[in-house]
Design a protein around this motif. Structure first.
Motif, PDB file in Angstrom:
ATOM      1  N   ARG A   1      -6.804  -7.446  -2.072  1.00 22.55           N
ATOM      2  CA  ARG A   1      -7.116  -6.371  -1.417  1.00 22.55           C
ATOM      3  C   ARG A   1      -8.078  -6.634  -0.287  1.00 22.55           C
ATOM      4  O   ARG A   1      -7.928  -6.205   0.748  1.00 22.55           O
TER       5      ARG A   1
ATOM      6  N   GLU B   1      -9.294  -4.634   3.785  1.00 23.05           N
ATOM      7  CA  GLU B   1      -9.691  -3.323   3.079  1.00 23.05           C
ATOM      8  C   GLU B   1     -11.255  -3.513   2.572  1.00 23.05           C
ATOM      9  O   GLU B   1     -11.506  -4.581   2.099  1.00 23.05           O
TER      10      GLU B   1
ATOM     11  N   TYR C   1       0.690  -1.129   0.105  1.00 19.56           N
ATOM     12  CA  TYR C   1       0.026  -0.101   0.044  1.00 19.56           C
ATOM     13  C   TYR C   1       0.842   1.131  -0.061  1.00 19.56           C
ATOM     14  O   TYR C   1       1.694   1.371   0.956  1.00 19.56           O
TER      15      TYR C   1
ATOM     16  N   HIS D   1      -0.755  -1.249  -4.508  1.00 21.48           N
ATOM     17  CA  HIS D   1      -1.728  -2.315  -4.451  1.00 21.48           C
ATOM     18  C   HIS D   1      -0.957  -3.672  -5.151  1.00 21.48           C
ATOM     19  O   HIS D   1      -1.606  -4.524  -5.673  1.00 21.48           O
TER      20      HIS D   1
END
Length: 340
Positions: free
Chosen positions: A304, A309, A102, A125
């Protein structure tokens, strides 16, 4: 910092690493910062094209490039990262664990707008492995005004999250619902299951099971609820994602009360990707391309989600820039432009 002739430098302490380049053979530091120059070093220094060297004269307010790079690395680093000792003024940051990188794009931009600051990273990412190089930083001059570094540290501290971190993927319990009457009735063989199971397990998660469902809204909803009752933390619903009248997977997900984030993503392959939530449990609608394309929208978004997230529609539509896969004969993802 004082400049002196090499011939007069015996006994002096080098203030920086000195690189020696032997074409076709090697390139690297021949003398390290802190080295005390000896008589036998003089011919070597001259052969390296050095007629003068610099020694520290303790000018107030200036700091050495090595200290500056270390402080920049420390200011930007968050969990899941390590950084090495300076080499020729540069500090390299690496992943301390497998996971997803990130990067605060705004934060890195803010640092690089400061004069003489250099901070380079991989794309946001990106999946990384422990030991992978993810960033490097240095300053341009050998000595830099400490005020610049103090400002960089201040900027890094204004962001709510670290400028750089590697988040591990959690081990989640995943349920798979494969839709399609032709598969349910055994007319054709299911191809989704093996692909999804292999990917989920490669990411460190556990497949609770796979259920086949006909093209019936209530049946699909029943299968999803069954996995929720089993404690599923992610549900993958494959097939039935196009706009044909008998493709009812999106309708089934929407009408069971799930919070729809998006039906459609600016990613090719994977344009018919769907993301919804039942509470905190993500439900992913996966189009047919996931069966036969090596890398799709599924590979961009699922990891992700596995870090914890919670994706928004904006997170997804941002990938229109970089969301085109080139369908290379040999897939090298993530060593390519896809999803960047």
């Amino acid at each position: 910092m004082e400049k002196i002739k090499v011939q007069d430098s015996v006994g002096s302490v080098l203030i920086h690493d000195m690189t020696q380049i032997i074409p076709g053979v090697s390139k690297g530091p021949r003398f390290r910062k802190g080295h005390v120059v000896q008589e036998e070093d003089i011919p070597v220094l001259l052969s390296m094209g050095k007629e003068h060297i610099y020694v520290w004269d303790q000018t107030p307010g200036l700091i050495h490039e090595n200290e500056a790079a270390e402080r920049l690395a420390q200011a930007a680093s968050g969990p899941g990262l390590v950084y090495d000792s300076p080499k020729e003024g540069k500090v390299t940051l690496s992943a301390a664990q497998d996971g997803i990188l990130y990067v605060s794009e705004e934060g890195i931009l803010a640092l690089n707008t400061l004069e003489y600051i250099v901070f380079s990273t991989l794309h946001n990412h990106r999946p990384v492995k422990k030991g992978d190089k993810v960033a490097g930083t240095r300053v341009v001059p050998l000595m830099i005004d400490e005020k610049v570094i103090l400002e960089a540290e201040r900027i890094a501290g204004t962001f709510s999250s670290p400028l750089l971190e590697v988040r591990p993927m959690k081990s989640l319990k995943v349920g798979i619902v494969t839709t399609g009457s032709e598969v349910f009735h055994g007319i054709i063989q299911d191809k989704f299951g093996p692909v999804l199971r292999a990917k989920v397990e490669s990411w460190g998660s556990v497949v609770l099971g796979q259920t086949l469902a006909s093209d019936d809204v209530s049946r699909i909803q029943s299968c999803i609820r069954d996995y929720l009752s089993q404690g599923a933390e992610m549900i993958l619903v494959s097939g039935g994602m196009s706009v044909d009248p008998d493709d009812v997977t999106p309708t089934a997900i929407k009408e069971m009360g799930a919070e729809l984030i998006t039906y459609g993503a600016p990613v090719l392959p994977g344009a018919m990707f769907l993301l919804a939530y039942m509470g905190d449990v993500p439900i992913l609608g996966l189009p047919g391309c996931v069966m036969y394309s090596k890398t799709t929208a599924f590979d961009l978004f699922a990891p992700r989600l596995l870090t914890g997230e919670r994706l928004s529609r904006l997170d997804i539509v941002k990938l229109g820039h970089g969301g085109l896969c080139l369908d290379c004969p040999v897939c090298t993802y993530p060593q390519c432009s896809f999803g960047k």
